[in-house]
Design a protein around this motif. Structure first.
Motif, short mmCIF file in Angstrom:
data_model
loop_
_atom_site.label_atom_id
_atom_site.label_comp_id
_atom_site.label_asym_id
_atom_site.label_seq_id
_atom_site.Cartn_x
_atom_site.Cartn_y
_atom_site.Cartn_z
N GLN A 1 84.09 47.46 147.34
CA GLN A 1 84.00 47.73 145.84
C GLN A 1 82.85 47.17 145.16
O GLN A 1 82.18 47.63 144.38
N LEU A 2 82.13 46.16 145.87
CA LEU A 2 80.81 45.87 145.15
C LEU A 2 79.52 46.56 145.43
O LEU A 2 79.15 47.02 144.45
N PRO A 3 79.10 47.12 146.67
CA PRO A 3 78.23 48.18 146.68
C PRO A 3 78.61 49.41 146.01
O PRO A 3 77.76 50.20 145.49
N GLN A 4 79.98 49.90 145.97
CA GLN A 4 80.39 51.06 145.17
C GLN A 4 80.11 50.83 143.73
O GLN A 4 79.79 51.87 143.25
N ALA A 5 79.95 49.81 143.36
CA ALA A 5 80.06 49.48 141.82
C ALA A 5 78.54 49.98 141.26
O ALA A 5 78.29 50.53 140.16
N LEU A 6 77.71 49.75 142.22
CA LEU A 6 76.27 49.98 141.95
C LEU A 6 76.17 51.57 141.96
O LEU A 6 75.56 52.22 141.28
N PRO B 1 80.84 40.80 152.66
CA PRO B 1 80.74 42.06 153.18
C PRO B 1 82.08 42.74 153.36
O PRO B 1 82.15 43.91 153.69
N ASP B 2 83.19 42.13 153.16
CA ASP B 2 84.47 42.53 153.12
C ASP B 2 85.07 43.27 151.68
O ASP B 2 86.13 43.74 151.88
N GLN B 3 84.03 43.35 150.80
CA GLN B 3 84.45 43.85 149.64
C GLN B 3 83.81 45.19 149.31
O GLN B 3 82.82 45.12 148.55
N THR C 1 76.62 37.60 133.63
CA THR C 1 77.22 38.60 132.82
C THR C 1 78.01 39.37 134.26
O THR C 1 77.21 39.90 135.03
N PRO C 2 79.21 39.96 134.05
CA PRO C 2 79.84 40.61 134.97
C PRO C 2 79.43 42.22 135.26
O PRO C 2 80.25 43.00 134.96
N TRP C 3 78.34 42.17 135.85
CA TRP C 3 77.52 43.53 135.93
C TRP C 3 78.47 44.33 136.83
O TRP C 3 78.43 45.71 136.85
N THR C 4 79.11 43.57 137.70
CA THR C 4 79.89 44.43 138.93
C THR C 4 81.02 45.11 138.08
O THR C 4 81.09 46.14 138.35
#
Length: 677
Positions: free
Chosen positions: A286-291, A282-284, A235-238
């Motif tokens: 937006q991943l940690p920002q999504a959380l 690690p170059d994205q 499921t696209p939780w990100t």
């Protein structure tokens, strides 16, 4: 291969960092902010040790003997009985508990399940209970693709095996997991995560977490490919957490459409997916920002004073009449523990502390035998009924205390809450030091700075008391950094070294004290706890002090009953008034209008504090009753107030002294009170 206790942390850091004398990473994962320590590295003492001993002596230590689904013909021991999630759920808490207490009978008990799983892995790599086809054949088959069964319960067992390896370095585990993940890579196209149930699709992040953990041990390139496949099928939780439309829809939609994406336990598990996946990307940013975005949005729209969000079973807004499932509590804690290690973000550490010390203890009985499926924030009675839940069982058993009331997933899953919290009080740092990121009484035994043995006794009454002391035991002076968390609720912390002031620091940060430490050094962290108020739904207010939220103490009258299908259970009715308002003067000046009384905690671990009788801290304040605030359909709907936040209805003229105790010490309570003139 056996390793002495002092060697375990050094080896764990080597393994977790991806370093190996036999293999070099083909594409390294992002560095971890902190490294997990093995279960058993710290030994809980004081009140936390007592909590774990109660769990060992009661349901956590004996669920396989008392719960028919685990006891009878257990599928995870080769029987024809239940082979789905509940045995792995139980083991997910029982395994770390056994190591935390170094309890030989419990260690031997959980070892049986691990040994059976390993001994009965199929040639293809598939593992777990006998499939229906195998039961009919009377022997193991070389299971492949759609011959298998639901991926989901195996995901939980993967976490069990990971913890077992971290604690023991059992040399069977790495080959076992490698073989199973090769099986997944070969079969997920023909039998994707959702082949048998949507549970596997929404919870694929738990699978991915162990895949990347194993990659840090072995550097096997196929694991990166598998990680991408699992992420694509999950499921696209990100997207949900980062793009914000989902959380707003969840606040408005209580239909059956896409309900699995609003299911509170699924959300709690899904929280970690963006930062787990970010290890490989690690170059994205937006991943940690999504959380970060998603956590803030969830708590804004669905957050409750206990630190949890509504989950009854779906996300269901922020009114204090909403419920929260116990499984959601423990799964949110685990996701935050992982997010802290992966990112080092203080937000998740503060959130974890608030949940652990408020939401978690209230939802189980003192003997850890009975639990609530749903706790309610303003819980002025515990009774049968459908109430204002998004999942109103026809039995009306979701709010009572019982072993099996509501869905029995919580009977099995509740055991990971305290045990994993206890294993995540400490982390190791990349600089070969240690980080005390959550506070509770314990003794840590590990190594620092090139495998130098160290023991640190953490002496504290936290979360009830405001001082945490660390007494260091070293065989020789050793330089290493010691990282401490200054919670966001603390305006200013003071650090003392051997009784002398060392530094002061503002709240909401991690501080590092790097020095050459000597045996018997005592580092003391003082976190002044002042009374404050926080604003909740419909301009209600809660009293807070330190990491604890406080609730009106209500006399509890327990009644035992029995349900034909769900067994014995307890209801609780109030024996004292609860419909009070908090004067506006308290909001304006909580420190001068309240009185705090703190009882010293006993030096021994023989006292249990998480109940109304033994609550170590009380706050008294004046309040007045609101006659019109009454039960309606079994709940206490929050009185409406205008923008200025002051209730305009009739209020009793006479003031009364109200006693508040920690939320976690209550079973009946009002935590979010209207403000009165």
């Amino acid at each position: 291969m056996k390793f002495p206790p002092f060697a375990r942390w050094g080896l764990a850091v080597l393994l977790l960092s991806g370093a190996s004398s036999e293999a070099q990473p083909t594409a390294a994962l992002a560095p971890l902010a902190y490294y997990e320590l093995a279960p058993g590295t710290s030994r809980p003492t004081g009140w936390l040790g007592k909590q774990l001993e109660i769990m060992r002596d009661h349901s956590t230590g004996h669920l396989d003997e008392t719960y028919p689904k685990l006891r009878d013909r257990n599928g995870w021991l080769g029987g024809t009985g239940d082979g789905w999630e509940e045995t792995p759920y139980w083991l997910d808490g029982a395994v770390p508990l056994a190591h935390l207490l170094q309890d030989k009978p419990l260690l031997a008990k959980v070892q049986r399940y691990i040994d059976w799983a390993i001994a009965n892995q199929r040639p293809s790599g598939y593992f777990g209970p006998l499939t229906k086809a195998e039961q009919q054949a009377g022997h193991l088959l070389d299971i492949r693709g759609t011959q298998g069964e639901d991926w989901w319960p195996r995901m939980v067992m993967l976490k069990v095996l990971q913890q077992h390896y971290q604690a023991t370095h059992d040399n069977r585990i790495i080959p076992f997991l490698t073989k199973y993940f090769r099986y997944q890579l070969a079969n997920l196209q023909a039998a994707p995560l959702g082949q048998w149930s949507e549970w596997s699709t929404v919870r694929g992040g738990d699978n991915l977490l162990v895949v990347y953990w194993l990659y840090r041990q072995t550097n096997e390139p196929f694991l990166r490919e598998l990680g991408e496949l699992i992420y694509q099928q999950t499921t696209p939780w990100t997207t949900y957490l980062g793009n914000r439309d989902w959380v707003m829809e969840a606040a408005a939609n209580q239909t059956s459409a896409h309900w699995m994406n609003r299911h509170g336990v699924n959300v709690a598990m899904g929280l970690k997916l963006p930062v787990v996946y970010a290890q490989a990307h690690p170059d994205q940013p937006q991943l940690p920002q999504a959380l970060r975005t998603g956590w803030q949005d969830i708590m804004t729209l669905h957050g409750l004073p206990s630190g949890m969000f509504s989950a009854d079973e779906d996300l269901h807004g922020n009114l204090p009449t909403q419920g929260t499932e116990l499984c959601a509590v423990v799964e949110a804690m685990y996701s935050l523990e992982q997010a802290a290690a992966l990112t080092g973000d203080l937000t998740y550490l503060d959130a974890l502390e608030r949940i652990a010390y408020n939401a978690l203890p209230t939802q189980t009985t003192d003997d850890y035998e009975n639990r609530q499926y749903f706790q309610v924030a303003n819980q002025v009675q515990v009774a049968r009924g459908v109430f204002d839940f998004s999942l109103p069982f026809e039995h009306g058993m979701n709010n009572v205390f019982g072993q099996y009331a509501g869905y029995t997933c919580c009977t099995a899953n509740m055991h990971q809450g305290w045990t994993k919290f206890a294993t995540h009080l400490w982390y190791a740092t990349p600089a070969k030091g240690l980080a005390a990121l959550e506070y509770a009484p314990n003794t840590l035994t590990t190594t620092v700075n090139g495998n130098v043995p160290v023991a640190i006794k953490e002496d504290t009454a936290y979360p009830f008391g405001e001082e945490v002391s660390f007494v260091i035991d070293l065989k020789k002076p050793t330089a290493f950094p010691l990282v401490l968390r200054v919670p966001a609720w603390c305006p200013e912390a003071t650090v003392l070294l051997n009784g002398q002031p060392l530094r002061t620091d503002g709240g909401g940060q991690l501080i590092s004290i790097a020095r050459t430490w000597r045996t018997h050094d005592r580092l003391t962290l003082r976190l002044p706890m002042v009374v404050r108020t926080s604003n909740w739904a419909r301009n209600s207010r809660a009293l807070e002090r330190g990491p604890l939220v406080y609730a009106l103490k209500i006399t509890e009258q327990w009644q035992e009953n029995r349900h034909a299908d769900e067994g014995p259970y307890f209801t609780i009715i109030p024996g004292s008034p609860w419909n009070y308002g908090l004067p506006h003067a308290v909001v304006e000046g909580p420190t001068r209008t309240t009185t705090v009384a703190v009882k010293p905690l006993a030096a021994s671990a023989n006292d249990f504090y998480w109940n109304a009788t033994n609550a170590p801290v009380t706050i008294t304040v004046s309040g007045r009753r609101i006659p019109a605030w009454q039960l309606d359909a079994g709940v206490a709907p929050q009185p409406v107030t205008p923008r200025d936040g002051v209730y305009k209805g009739a209020v009793e003229a006479a003031s009364e002294t109200l006693t508040f105790i920690p939320y976690g010490c209550t079973k009946l309570r009002v935590v979010a009170l209207p403000v009165i003139p």
